[in-house]
Design an enzyme around this catalytic site. Sequence first.
Site, PDB file in Angstrom:
ATOM      1  N   HIS A 297       0.671  -1.284  -0.062  1.00 56.92           N
ATOM      2  CA  HIS A 297       0.195  -0.026   0.027  1.00 56.92           C
ATOM      3  C   HIS A 297       0.781   1.461   0.054  1.00 56.92           C
ATOM      4  O   HIS A 297       0.537   2.224  -0.306  1.00 56.92           O
ATOM      5  CB  HIS A 297      -1.026   0.037   1.212  1.00 56.92           C
ATOM      6  CG  HIS A 297      -2.265  -0.978   0.744  1.00 56.92           C
ATOM      7  ND1 HIS A 297      -2.233  -2.139   1.409  1.00 56.92           N
ATOM      8  CD2 HIS A 297      -3.107  -0.857   0.194  1.00 56.92           C
ATOM      9  CE1 HIS A 297      -3.354  -2.900   0.872  1.00 56.92           C
ATOM     10  NE2 HIS A 297      -3.979  -2.103   0.037  1.00 56.92           N
TER      11      HIS A 297
ATOM     12  N   ARG B 105       2.798  -9.769  -0.410  1.00 54.19           N
ATOM     13  CA  ARG B 105       3.087  -8.390  -1.288  1.00 54.19           C
ATOM     14  C   ARG B 105       3.777  -7.484  -0.568  1.00 54.19           C
ATOM     15  O   ARG B 105       4.252  -6.570  -1.499  1.00 54.19           O
ATOM     16  CB  ARG B 105       1.704  -7.740  -1.590  1.00 54.19           C
ATOM     17  CG  ARG B 105       0.803  -7.418  -0.708  1.00 54.19           C
ATOM     18  CD  ARG B 105      -0.677  -7.069  -1.222  1.00 54.19           C
ATOM     19  NE  ARG B 105      -1.055  -5.904  -1.439  1.00 54.19           N
ATOM     20  CZ  ARG B 105      -2.024  -5.210  -1.845  1.00 54.19           C
ATOM     21  NH1 ARG B 105      -3.264  -5.988  -1.482  1.00 54.19           N
ATOM     22  NH2 ARG B 105      -2.323  -4.014  -2.043  1.00 54.19           N
TER      23      ARG B 105
ATOM     24  N   ASN C   9      -3.951  -7.402  -6.856  1.00 61.86           N
ATOM     25  CA  ASN C   9      -2.858  -7.339  -5.783  1.00 61.86           C
ATOM     26  C   ASN C   9      -3.045  -8.194  -4.868  1.00 61.86           C
ATOM     27  O   ASN C   9      -2.054  -8.915  -4.689  1.00 61.86           O
ATOM     28  CB  ASN C   9      -2.877  -5.975  -5.196  1.00 61.86           C
ATOM     29  CG  ASN C   9      -3.042  -4.695  -6.051  1.00 61.86           C
ATOM     30  OD1 ASN C   9      -2.590  -4.896  -7.034  1.00 61.86           O
ATOM     31  ND2 ASN C   9      -3.301  -3.608  -5.693  1.00 61.86           N
ATOM     32  N   ASP C  10      -4.152  -8.472  -4.436  1.00 58.03           N
ATOM     33  CA  ASP C  10      -4.254  -9.677  -3.488  1.00 58.03           C
ATOM     34  C   ASP C  10      -4.390 -10.956  -3.865  1.00 58.03           C
ATOM     35  O   ASP C  10      -4.074 -11.950  -3.514  1.00 58.03           O
ATOM     36  CB  ASP C  10      -5.403  -9.527  -2.350  1.00 58.03           C
ATOM     37  CG  ASP C  10      -4.908  -8.300  -1.050  1.00 58.03           C
ATOM     38  OD1 ASP C  10      -3.844  -8.338  -0.574  1.00 58.03           O
ATOM     39  OD2 ASP C  10      -5.739  -7.624  -0.911  1.00 58.03           O
TER      40      ASP C  10
ATOM     41  N   ARG D 179     -15.325   1.009  -1.563  1.00 59.78           N
ATOM     42  CA  ARG D 179     -15.258  -0.134  -0.940  1.00 59.78           C
ATOM     43  C   ARG D 179     -15.391   0.095   0.467  1.00 59.78           C
ATOM     44  O   ARG D 179     -14.892   1.014   1.165  1.00 59.78           O
ATOM     45  CB  ARG D 179     -13.575  -0.541  -1.318  1.00 59.78           C
ATOM     46  CG  ARG D 179     -13.112  -1.770  -0.443  1.00 59.78           C
ATOM     47  CD  ARG D 179     -12.100  -2.395  -0.805  1.00 59.78           C
ATOM     48  NE  ARG D 179     -10.833  -1.746  -0.471  1.00 59.78           N
ATOM     49  CZ  ARG D 179      -9.725  -1.793  -0.696  1.00 59.78           C
ATOM     50  NH1 ARG D 179      -9.280  -2.753  -1.626  1.00 59.78           N
ATOM     51  NH2 ARG D 179      -8.804  -1.207  -0.314  1.00 59.78           N
TER      52      ARG D 179
ATOM     53  N   ARG E  92     -10.644   3.449  -1.482  1.00 61.09           N
ATOM     54  CA  ARG E  92     -10.361   2.818  -0.435  1.00 61.09           C
ATOM     55  C   ARG E  92     -10.516   3.552   0.909  1.00 61.09           C
ATOM     56  O   ARG E  92      -9.816   4.318   1.454  1.00 61.09           O
ATOM     57  CB  ARG E  92      -8.406   2.524  -0.398  1.00 61.09           C
ATOM     58  CG  ARG E  92      -8.295   1.672  -1.645  1.00 61.09           C
ATOM     59  CD  ARG E  92      -6.900   1.584  -1.529  1.00 61.09           C
ATOM     60  NE  ARG E  92      -6.124   0.397  -2.411  1.00 61.09           N
ATOM     61  CZ  ARG E  92      -5.769   0.455  -3.545  1.00 61.09           C
ATOM     62  NH1 ARG E  92      -5.512   1.866  -4.101  1.00 61.09           N
ATOM     63  NH2 ARG E  92      -5.086  -0.578  -4.273  1.00 61.09           N
TER      64      ARG E  92
ATOM     65  N   CYS F  32      -9.239  -3.963 -10.612  1.00 61.69           N
ATOM     66  CA  CYS F  32      -8.660  -2.795  -9.899  1.00 61.69           C
ATOM     67  C   CYS F  32      -7.339  -2.873  -9.233  1.00 61.69           C
ATOM     68  O   CYS F  32      -7.039  -2.003  -8.629  1.00 61.69           O
ATOM     69  CB  CYS F  32      -9.453  -2.079  -8.719  1.00 61.69           C
ATOM     70  SG  CYS F  32     -10.210  -3.445  -7.777  1.00 61.69           S
TER      71      CYS F  32
HETATM   72  C1  PEP Z   1      -6.273  -5.604  -4.744  1.00 67.64           C
HETATM   73  O1  PEP Z   1      -5.993  -6.238  -3.747  1.00 67.64           O
HETATM   74  O2  PEP Z   1      -5.889  -5.856  -5.739  1.00 67.64           O
HETATM   75  C2  PEP Z   1      -6.893  -4.004  -4.378  1.00 67.64           C
HETATM   76  C3  PEP Z   1      -7.199  -3.349  -5.397  1.00 67.64           C
HETATM   77  O3  PEP Z   1      -6.962  -3.738  -3.291  1.00 67.64           O
HETATM   78  P1  PEP Z   1      -5.850  -3.200  -2.241  1.00 67.64           P
HETATM   79  O4  PEP Z   1      -4.653  -3.028  -2.926  1.00 67.64           O
HETATM   80  O5  PEP Z   1      -6.389  -2.178  -1.437  1.00 67.64           O
HETATM   81  O6  PEP Z   1      -5.672  -4.444  -1.419  1.00 67.64           O
HETATM   82 MG    MG Z   2      -6.940  -5.977  -1.720  1.00 67.04          MG
END
Ligand code: PEP
Ligand code: MG
Length: 595
Positions: free
Chosen positions: A207, A485, A474-475, A350, A314, A522
């Site tokens: 993040h 990550r 991302n997750d 979200r 977020r 996203c």
């Molecule tokens: C993700 O996990 O891809 C996402 C967009 O949410 P965050 O990066 O805030 O976990």
């Molecule tokens: Mg996420």
Amino acid sequence: MTERLPTDDSMLSGTMPVLETVRKGTAAAPGIAIGRAYLMDRRRLKVPKRHVQPDEIDGEIERFHRALDASDRQLERIKEKIEARFDDHYNIIAAHQLILHDEHLVDETIRNMRDKAVNAEWALRKTVEHIRGVFDAIEDDYFRERRSDIEFVGERVLRNLLGRELQVQPPPDAIVVAYDLSPADTAQFYRAAVAGLATDAGGNTSHTAIIARAHEIPAVVGLEDITGVVGNGDLIVVDGTNGVVVLNPSPETVALYRERARLEAAQGVALLSNVDLPAVSKDDVRISLVANIDHEDEIKGALAYGAEGVGLFRTEFLYLTGPRVPDENDQFRHACSVIESLGGRPVTFRTMDLGADKMPAFMPDLHEANPALGLRSIRLCLSTQGRPLFKQQLRGLLRAAKNGNMRIMFPMISGVRELDLALEVLAEVKHELTRDGIPFAADTKVGIMIEMPSAAVVADHLARRVDFFSIGTNDLIQYTLAVDRVNEHVAYLYDSMHPSLLRLVDMVVRAANTVGIPVGLCGEMAGDINVVPLLLGLGLTELSMNAVAIPQVKQVIRASTVRELRKMAAHALTLPSGAEVKELVWGFVQRSRKA
Ligand code: PEP
Ligand code: MG
């Protein structure tokens, strides 16, 4: 770009000039910054717990008193430096001194040491947690806010006990060098106008990296030992585009980077010329390009880059950077103000995705061995502790939805059972609002993030229960490949082209198409022009990203023929490794450029 040219002190002092050193890390936020290093120690203070023998307790109490005295002296010095015109600041410091001697803090900590036979640090921590809890329960904003004063004082004493110095705010134009930075720190740095960031830890989708990109602060993360080799005030270049940091650059290197920064800025300006053009492929497929943001003040910038709305707000940053825990009215006001700033464009809020690397100060440290797999996000919202906050957020959002074009999205849904629980809470909130006669938008669209492999695999079931999907890669990458990550040691395994991921994305898109709900993506890869052709080929028609990436992504879309990309993606799905997928996409892009 920020720059300060080196003054060659070595010539005056007769010492040897320091050698230029280049370090490679992970490119986290593009751009070039040249400035002086500002070292910060932002490792979360680890509070050691130790049982002490009865004959050691007096010694612990003595240590505690010494730490209190040291804290008092430090505050006194700060007060002396504050000029009379900063009255409020002076009074706050004076109040902190009073807290230092408050019987609740001092006596309870000593009692904890005696009764529980524990060390001073642990006893203090327990006391601060207790006092914080008492303030939390008070239904008065003023008192609730006093909680942070207790925390500040507690942290100061703790640092004195542990022998760790307190930080001050980095000066503008500094390059902040740290072991790691919290997302909240990074958001503050943008306001403090720091020039660049370089950290030992972290990955490209941490993040911290995401926020640095959103705020256009050039950043390199995962440098492993940068804090060990940089001195405070050293001249340093952060090349966030290539993931390189140059320590003590020569005047020639500085000149070279200055020129590169000028070129990058010129390219950026050229790209911005497509801001008002639609994102349509050559064969007329319309792609919606929206922004990921975490703070309302990013909206103006996002629109300037051509964002058609906000695909991912977020909201957890309200909890991380706001002055207090936001309640229903804060949520309502915040959402109304975002809707207004967007002037009719859509926004997807979200719901709070707290925990793991987004841990607010008000949450007790759960000491989880694997926070990314722990009580976080929707799990926290559905837990007994988190549910009241979650309901307040839902109430605020549903009320605000009457004012415009907004959707609600749940993060980290693992499967049908969890989704049903979240939908039950939503139904309960709607019922209570109706009962109380409070107006709200009952038909607000509700969707989920698909960011766990389990959710992707049962996407067909999930699709029948919601209005839309947004794939959080991302997750999804983190959980599919079992690669933390934020861990620089395994960053090389974090592969956005891994066939397993592509297959999951493909499954989710098909499941959504079967029932006719929209599906977007996203994760950070939505803004990566090397991956976008593949995403278009997999059938995605909404991409939500850091707004700065929108002009280049649009350029790629306008030069593409989706029909051909579909064939390429079908081929990619049959390949055995990420490296081969990468090669395929790269070759395709090269050939289409020549054609
Ligand atoms: C993700 O996990 O891809 C996402 C967009 O949410 P965050 O990066 O805030 O976990
Ligand atoms: Mg996420």
